[in-house]
Motif scaffolding. Structure first.
Motif, PDB file in Angstrom:
ATOM      1  N   ARG A  59       4.335  -2.381   3.365  1.00 47.95           N
ATOM      2  CA  ARG A  59       4.995  -1.686   4.471  1.00 47.95           C
ATOM      3  C   ARG A  59       5.375  -0.238   4.156  1.00 47.95           C
ATOM      4  O   ARG A  59       6.151   0.369   4.895  1.00 47.95           O
ATOM      5  CB  ARG A  59       6.241  -2.463   4.898  1.00 47.95           C
ATOM      6  N   ALA A  60       4.860   0.330   3.050  1.00 50.72           N
ATOM      7  CA  ALA A  60       5.160   1.725   2.722  1.00 50.72           C
ATOM      8  C   ALA A  60       3.947   2.354   2.049  1.00 50.72           C
ATOM      9  O   ALA A  60       3.100   1.659   1.474  1.00 50.72           O
ATOM     10  CB  ALA A  60       6.383   1.820   1.810  1.00 50.72           C
ATOM     11  N   ALA A  61       3.878   3.672   2.125  1.00 49.41           N
ATOM     12  CA  ALA A  61       2.704   4.389   1.625  1.00 49.41           C
ATOM     13  C   ALA A  61       2.739   4.577   0.108  1.00 49.41           C
ATOM     14  O   ALA A  61       3.759   4.386  -0.532  1.00 49.41           O
ATOM     15  CB  ALA A  61       2.607   5.751   2.315  1.00 49.41           C
ATOM     16  N   ILE A  62       1.600   4.928  -0.437  1.00 50.00           N
ATOM     17  CA  ILE A  62       1.318   5.386  -1.806  1.00 50.00           C
ATOM     18  C   ILE A  62       0.808   4.260  -2.705  1.00 50.00           C
ATOM     19  O   ILE A  62      -0.279   4.345  -3.269  1.00 50.00           O
ATOM     20  CB  ILE A  62       2.526   6.079  -2.469  1.00 50.00           C
ATOM     21  N   ASP A  63       1.563   3.177  -2.884  1.00 52.22           N
ATOM     22  CA  ASP A  63       1.188   2.167  -3.874  1.00 52.22           C
ATOM     23  C   ASP A  63       0.289   1.088  -3.256  1.00 52.22           C
ATOM     24  O   ASP A  63       0.417   0.737  -2.083  1.00 52.22           O
ATOM     25  CB  ASP A  63       2.444   1.530  -4.473  1.00 52.22           C
TER      26      ASP A  63
END
Length: 757
Positions: A742-746
């Motif tokens: 539910r979140a960007a980057i990883d």
């Protein structure tokens, strides 16, 4: 005492260390009535009761030999990085090399990633013949998604200044611009800004506050204060010989026997070097504070005694082991109740105390502060949390050791810190090693809250450990001072003698500890050191374990056979089992025989303690493992083994970054009835930021059971067993593991999951 740095163009990590902050000195409720040393009493500590192995002794390297080892290690750093399996963006930078008499080399490295310094990425490579072992500050893979920061350097600098104001630092100002680093000392490596704010602590000690800010999220990651608070006649050392230099007709307090160590009078200034001490007749000081040379005598002697201790006992050539002299500054500031070592100036500085009438120039203060320099040059224990307590304890330990080595009539050696300087005005020491809590603030024993305690007080358990290791528990008198050291478990601890305790701690510090070593790690490091010096399971080795157990770190090692506890096991019918049990004996040369009663059908025990096979039926039972050595000594441990019908999926399912949920299905057939109210779900997800993830179990009828809802902070991966009440679900049908990022980057993937309905 404290830590500081100033460089014009390029910052290097520095250390200025003080015996304690003035606030800590003045606020603690120290007890009155310290026992006075009686020169007529016993004139020494307990003697060493075992002789260390000659092969583990450090080789006294000449400057040329040390330089050659450093060149060789530097030339081979690329190959070493490859052999250790480091990534293509990682490089090793040689910090130091040491060598043992048996030829073992210990090479200490710092690390970079894509050219950025990796803070908390240090490691030591131990090589003997073709065998290599490692001591590492972090076990995590050093890798970040991007080396391009999303937070500007100026933003990180502003937040660092705000942090300094929150820490009540006076006159804060950035020491240059923040530098981009990889911070590897936390739960997972992150790209970060390291900003250094200089100013003054509340007692006038120079301040160097390091503030680490996540360069992607802008969150505060870590911060720590890096200014650490720590013939002539001296006020404390008495009449002592001084090595000086004649320049024309004037004598200078420049020590030619110790690489030209120089002693200066700051004349109440707070910067620069002040004025070099000179004299017309080479007779210095009169033992009173009214003569400014008196402090200079104590300061110069303290530097010489510390240099001599490390050289005589360990073959160390100066603070950094490179033959380079530090310098000392007396009469710092006005009413300055402290002293500090600074790596940036490579110097030692002393205040004159309250009313400029109570100088902090005693021998143990000097040795304490300069030993911070030794720690900085070796393990570089981070000055925060448990590693910070170990840093402080190391300086207390070697302060006592230097006192005993110098063996002054005017400053009789003891296991107290700062007993001569009387900062509190009531004749009490700053710290007591035999029972640290006597100072009103230090801890006697380890606890899970120790990392949140001021480092001058979290040093207590390590100081206590060292005293117990050297002298043993219970009541005794050493050099006329009465001690009565308790133990956490109420069991006695045998002392191994101060000389051997020093050897164990020094080898652990310089060979096995790293920047992130905590108390559990210190136990491991000192046991490894004791094994090197005296042999595994020798009396000395057992005493090290006993002394740690006495401060509630780890367990004692019983004589005879020891069997490590085995956790309760859960296996699946038809699933392969491989469980290595662990046992050892303290009886030298004895062999071990293993027996197991109650193993599930299909499993067997090998003669090396490996339980393996494939369970063939369900059930729960008790297994008893018994190990006997060839002398007849024996020991057992019992545990429960449950064999169930476990279903698993090992198909990899990639998890899109900040994307839609993905599912891994698992179909069960041929079972009747409903699942258990304690259904087990084992989940293994490889992901570089588990806090991004939601993980759910979806039953055959579509019911959703939440397993993980973006919890776990910045840690990597999910490797966990969850328990849910799925008793409303039929066992038969298709179960699904649903995961969403539910979140960007990883990013990451589902590696496997198991269901025990």
């Amino acid at each position: 005492m404290t830590r500081s740095s100033r460089t014009a163009h390029r910052r290097r990590r520095t250390a200025a260390l003080a015996l304690t902050t003035a606030g800590a000195l003045l606020a603690a409720g120290f007890q009155a009535g310290a026992a006075a040393a009686d020169p007529a009493g016993d004139r020494g500590p307990s003697k060493a009761v075992a002789k260390p192995r000659a092969g583990a002794a450090p080789v006294k390297l000449s400057a040329a030999q040390r330089a050659a080892l450093l060149r060789s290690a530097t030339a081979g750093a690329g190959g070493t990085a490859e052999a250790l399996g480091l990534g293509p963006k990682e490089k090793l930078l040689v910090k130091d090399v040491a060598k043992d008499a048996d030829g073992t080399t210990h090479t200490r490295y710092e690390r970079t990633y894509a050219g950025l310094p990796v803070l908390g990425g240090d490691l030591v490579v131990h090589t003997k013949g073709g065998r290599t072992t490692l001591s590492k500050a972090t076990e995590a893979t050093v890798k970040v998604t991007s080396t391009t920061p999303k937070i500007a350097s100026a933003t990180a600098g502003s937040r660092a200044l705000a942090a300094a104001e929150g820490a009540e630092s006076a006159k804060p100002g950035l020491d240059g611009t923040p530098r981009l680093v990889v911070w590897a000392a936390g739960e997972k490596p992150v790209l970060a800004w390291e900003a250094v704010v200089e100013g003054l602590q509340h007692d006038g000690t120079p301040s160097e506050l390091h503030v680490i800010t996540d360069a992607t999220s802008g969150k505060a990651v870590f911060q720590y204060e890096d200014v650490r608070t720590g013939t002539g006649t001296g006020q404390f050392s008495g009449t002592v010989p001084l090595d000086t230099t004649l320049s024309g007709s004037t004598y200078q307090l420049v020590d030619p026997a110790r690489a030209g160590h120089r002693t200066y009078d700051l004349k109440q200034g707070t910067s620069g070097t002040g004025t070099l001490y000179t004299d017309d007749n080479d007779v210095w000081g009169n033992g009173t504070q009214s003569d400014r040379q008196t402090a200079g005598v104590d300061v110069a002697f303290g530097a010489a005694a510390t240099w001599d201790y490390y050289k005589d006992v360990f073959g160390r050539n100066g603070i950094r082991n490179d033959g380079v002299a530090a310098y000392s500054r007396a009469h710092y500031g006005n009413n300055y109740v402290n002293a500090f070592w600074s790596d940036s100036c490579f110097c030692m500085t002393y205040g004159d105390g309250a009313g400029n009438a109570n100088p902090l120039t005693s021998l143990d203060v000097a040795a304490h502060e300069m030993s911070h320099g030794v720690t900085s040059a070796t393990a570089n224990l981070t000055y925060s949390g448990e590693s910070g307590g170990l840093n402080e304890a190391t300086s207390d330990i070697f302060a006592a050791a230097v006192e005993f080595h110098a063996d002054l009539e005017s400053d009789v050696p003891d296991y107290m810190v700062g007993e001569r300087i009387d900062i509190n005005g009531d004749g009490t020491p700053l710290r007591y090693m035999d029972k640290p809590s006597r100072d009103g603030a230090s801890r006697d024993y380890w606890s899970s809250s120790l990392g949140s305690v001021d480092v001058h007080y979290s040093s207590g358990p390590a100081n206590h450990f060292f005293y117990l290791l050297a002298e043993g528990s219970g009541a005794k008198t050493v050099n006329g001072v009465a001690y009565d050291s308790p133990t956490h478990d109420g069991e006695a601890v045998p002392g191994i003698g101060l000389e051997n305790a020093e050897r164990v701690w020094y080898r652990a510090l310089t060979t096995y500890m790293t920047s992130t070593t905590n108390y559990a790690g210190a136990r491991t490091a000192t046991l490894r050191a004791a094994a090197d010096l005296f042999g595994t399971y020798s009396e000395t080795y057992l005493a090290v374990a006993a002394a740690w157990a006495a401060v509630d770190v780890g367990d004692r090692i019983a004589l005879g056979v020891n069997v490590a506890p085995v956790a309760d096991q859960v296996s699946g019918v038809g699933q392969e089992v491989s469980l290595q049990t662990d046992a050892y004996t303290t009886n030298a040369g004895a062999s071990l025989t293993y027996e197991a009663a109650g193993l599930p059908a299909g499993l067997a025990l090998s003669d090396t303690g490996l339980i393996s096979g494939v369970p063939t039926g369900t059930g729960t039972g008790e297994v008893t493992l018994t190990v006997t050595d060839s002398t007849g000594a024996t020991s057992s441990t019992s545990f429960t083994w449950t064999v169930s019908l476990i279903y698993d999926s090992t198909a990899r399912v990639d998890i899109p970054d900040a994307g839609a949920a993905v599912e891994s299905p698992l179909t069960i057939g041929g079972r009747t009835g409903n699942a258990s109210a304690a259904t087990k779900v084992y989940v293994k997800i490889v992901h570089t930021y588990r806090g991004d993830l939601t993980v759910d179990l979806v039953g055959p009828d579509g019911t959703v059971y939440s397993l993980l809802n973006r919890s776990g902070g910045t840690a990597d991966n999910v490797d966990q067993t969850f328990t849910v009440d799925a008793s409303a679900q039929p066992v038969d049908g298709t179960w699904r593991l649903r995961v969403q990022d539910r979140a960007a980057i990883d990013t990451g993937y589902i590696e496997r999951w198991e269901l025990t309905p």
